[in-house]
Design a protein around this motif. Structure first.
Motif, short mmCIF file in Angstrom:
data_model
loop_
_atom_site.label_atom_id
_atom_site.label_comp_id
_atom_site.label_asym_id
_atom_site.label_seq_id
_atom_site.Cartn_x
_atom_site.Cartn_y
_atom_site.Cartn_z
N GLY A 102 -13.29 -7.18 31.79
CA GLY A 102 -14.53 -6.96 31.07
C GLY A 102 -15.52 -8.11 31.20
O GLY A 102 -15.24 -9.14 31.84
N ASP A 103 -16.67 -7.95 30.59
CA ASP A 103 -17.72 -8.95 30.66
C ASP A 103 -17.24 -10.31 30.16
O ASP A 103 -16.57 -10.42 29.13
CB ASP A 103 -18.93 -8.54 29.81
CG ASP A 103 -19.60 -7.26 30.29
OD1 ASP A 103 -19.31 -6.84 31.43
OD2 ASP A 103 -20.42 -6.71 29.53
N ARG A 104 -17.56 -11.34 30.93
CA ARG A 104 -17.31 -12.75 30.56
C ARG A 104 -15.83 -13.07 30.38
O ARG A 104 -15.47 -14.01 29.66
CB ARG A 104 -18.11 -13.13 29.30
CG ARG A 104 -19.62 -13.01 29.50
CD ARG A 104 -20.40 -13.24 28.22
NE ARG A 104 -20.07 -12.25 27.19
CZ ARG A 104 -20.52 -11.01 27.18
NH1 ARG A 104 -21.33 -10.58 28.14
NH2 ARG A 104 -20.19 -10.17 26.21
N VAL A 105 -14.97 -12.32 31.01
CA VAL A 105 -13.54 -12.66 31.04
C VAL A 105 -13.34 -13.92 31.89
O VAL A 105 -13.99 -14.11 32.93
CB VAL A 105 -12.72 -11.48 31.60
CG1 VAL A 105 -11.34 -11.94 32.05
CG2 VAL A 105 -12.59 -10.39 30.55
N LEU A 106 -12.43 -14.77 31.46
CA LEU A 106 -12.10 -16.01 32.17
C LEU A 106 -10.64 -15.96 32.62
O LEU A 106 -9.73 -15.83 31.79
CB LEU A 106 -12.31 -17.22 31.26
CG LEU A 106 -13.66 -17.34 30.55
CD1 LEU A 106 -13.67 -18.56 29.63
CD2 LEU A 106 -14.81 -17.39 31.54
N ILE A 107 -10.41 -16.07 33.93
CA ILE A 107 -9.07 -16.13 34.49
C ILE A 107 -8.93 -17.48 35.17
O ILE A 107 -9.55 -17.74 36.20
CB ILE A 107 -8.82 -15.00 35.52
CG1 ILE A 107 -9.19 -13.63 34.94
CG2 ILE A 107 -7.36 -15.02 35.98
CD1 ILE A 107 -8.31 -13.15 33.83
N GLU A 126 -14.68 -11.19 27.07
CA GLU A 126 -14.58 -12.52 26.48
C GLU A 126 -13.15 -12.97 26.20
O GLU A 126 -12.94 -13.98 25.53
CB GLU A 126 -15.44 -12.62 25.21
CG GLU A 126 -16.91 -12.37 25.51
CD GLU A 126 -17.81 -12.52 24.30
OE1 GLU A 126 -17.29 -12.49 23.17
OE2 GLU A 126 -19.03 -12.68 24.49
N ALA A 127 -12.17 -12.27 26.71
CA ALA A 127 -10.80 -12.76 26.65
C ALA A 127 -10.61 -13.85 27.71
O ALA A 127 -11.33 -13.89 28.72
CB ALA A 127 -9.81 -11.62 26.87
N SER A 128 -9.63 -14.72 27.49
CA SER A 128 -9.39 -15.80 28.44
C SER A 128 -7.89 -15.92 28.73
O SER A 128 -7.06 -15.88 27.82
CB SER A 128 -9.91 -17.14 27.90
OG SER A 128 -9.36 -17.44 26.64
N ILE A 129 -7.57 -16.03 30.02
CA ILE A 129 -6.20 -16.19 30.49
C ILE A 129 -6.12 -17.57 31.13
O ILE A 129 -6.75 -17.83 32.16
CB ILE A 129 -5.82 -15.09 31.51
CG1 ILE A 129 -6.19 -13.70 30.98
CG2 ILE A 129 -4.35 -15.20 31.87
CD1 ILE A 129 -5.44 -13.27 29.75
N HIS A 143 -2.68 -4.20 28.22
CA HIS A 143 -4.04 -4.14 27.67
C HIS A 143 -4.22 -5.34 26.75
O HIS A 143 -3.48 -5.50 25.78
CB HIS A 143 -4.25 -2.84 26.89
CG HIS A 143 -5.67 -2.65 26.44
ND1 HIS A 143 -6.48 -1.65 26.95
CD2 HIS A 143 -6.44 -3.33 25.55
CE1 HIS A 143 -7.68 -1.73 26.39
NE2 HIS A 143 -7.68 -2.74 25.53
N ILE A 144 -5.21 -6.17 27.05
CA ILE A 144 -5.50 -7.37 26.27
C ILE A 144 -6.89 -7.22 25.67
O ILE A 144 -7.86 -6.99 26.39
CB ILE A 144 -5.38 -8.64 27.13
CG1 ILE A 144 -3.93 -8.79 27.62
CG2 ILE A 144 -5.83 -9.88 26.36
CD1 ILE A 144 -3.72 -9.93 28.58
N GLY A 145 -6.99 -7.37 24.35
CA GLY A 145 -8.21 -7.05 23.64
C GLY A 145 -9.29 -8.11 23.72
O GLY A 145 -9.08 -9.23 24.20
N GLN A 146 -10.42 -7.76 23.19
CA GLN A 146 -11.62 -8.59 23.27
C GLN A 146 -11.42 -9.93 22.57
O GLN A 146 -10.91 -10.01 21.45
CB GLN A 146 -12.80 -7.87 22.62
CG GLN A 146 -14.11 -8.65 22.67
CD GLN A 146 -15.29 -7.81 22.26
OE1 GLN A 146 -15.23 -6.58 22.29
NE2 GLN A 146 -16.37 -8.46 21.88
N GLY A 147 -11.82 -11.00 23.26
CA GLY A 147 -11.80 -12.33 22.68
C GLY A 147 -10.43 -12.96 22.51
O GLY A 147 -10.32 -14.06 21.97
N THR A 148 -9.39 -12.31 22.99
CA THR A 148 -8.04 -12.86 22.86
C THR A 148 -7.85 -14.05 23.80
O THR A 148 -8.32 -14.03 24.93
CB THR A 148 -6.99 -11.77 23.12
OG1 THR A 148 -6.93 -10.92 21.98
CG2 THR A 148 -5.62 -12.34 23.38
#
Length: 237
Positions: A102-107, A126-129, A143-148
């Motif tokens: 999704g938008d602005r995800v950080l891997i 906006e989740a970050s891994i 499935h990983i939710g928003q901002g997690t």
């Protein structure tokens, strides 16, 4: 004869101005095409490393993918301003389902994402891994939710090997208890392992090194191996 002094501050200011122009120019062209990957390479020559490059993804809706990232997935879908760090691998194995970021995800660097045998992965906005995580969506989905926030060295495995004694484990069919679902605004500490059929609720917190084998409710704080809920965030002062 007048003595000439080296103006280091002015030199740094000029250098920084030229660097910023270089970055802005090439980030306009960054993306997944061959030319886009080359543009990202040119940016990497002057941009600071690791998390200092996250801001680059904000400069282009196509985001920023490190030149060293290995993308081998025909069903990868990216939202706006996604950041994919150094040596990340996104791999489509046999019959792999889609990967949706999704938008602005950080891997972050050295994370490995795989899908196979119908499994799929969705990471909401906006989740970050963080570095060195492993997300293997085989047989079922993740499935990983928003901002997690997922801390370094976490692992997600929605499948397992059979263990019957009549054949070697490496020849046993894969099996699953179901999907892994992590709600929004949760936090998984360093080295957490999440196994199949588990739901971690919205706003939950999983302590470092825990192995999650059963559901954690919304706002739950779970620790240990296997992880047990020890408190609710609502109980904290």
């Amino acid at each position: 004869m007048a003595t000439q002094y080296y103006d280091s501050k002015n030199h740094k200011r000029v250098y920084q101005s030229l660097t910023n122009r270089w970055i802005r120019f090439w980030m306009r062209h960054a993306g997944f095409s061959g030319f886009g990957r080359m543009a990202s390479l040119f940016v990497s020559w002057v941009a600071p490393p690791h998390k200092a490059r996250v801001y680059l993804a904000k400069m282009n809706p196509r985001g920023y993918v490190e030149p060293s990232a290995a993308i081998y997935h025909s069903k990868l879908r990216l939202g706006a301003n996604v950041f994919i760090g150094d040596h990340v691998i996104i791999f489509e194995n046999r019959d792999g389902g889609p990967v949706d970021l999704g938008d602005r995800v950080l891997i972050y660097r050295h994370t490995i994402i795989e899908t196979a045998y119908g499994g799929s992965l969705t990471i909401e906005a906006e989740a970050s891994i963080h570095p060195r995580c492993q997300l293997n969506a085989y047989k079922a989905s993740i499935h990983i939710g928003q901002g997690t926030m997922v801390a370094p060295n976490c692992a997600f495995y929605p499948y397992d090997h059979g263990m019957s004694p009549d054949k070697p484990i490496r020849r046993q069919p894969l099996q699953t208890k179901g999907d892994i679902t992590v709600g929004s605004e949760a936090w998984l500490g360093v080295g957490v392992t999440v196994l199949s059929g588990v739901r971690i609720g919205d706003g939950a917190l999983i302590g470092a090194g825990s192995v999650v084998t059963q559901d954690v409710p919304d706002g739950g704080i779970a620790l240990g191996s296997p992880a047990r809920v020890v408190k609710m965030r609502s109980e904290l002062k």
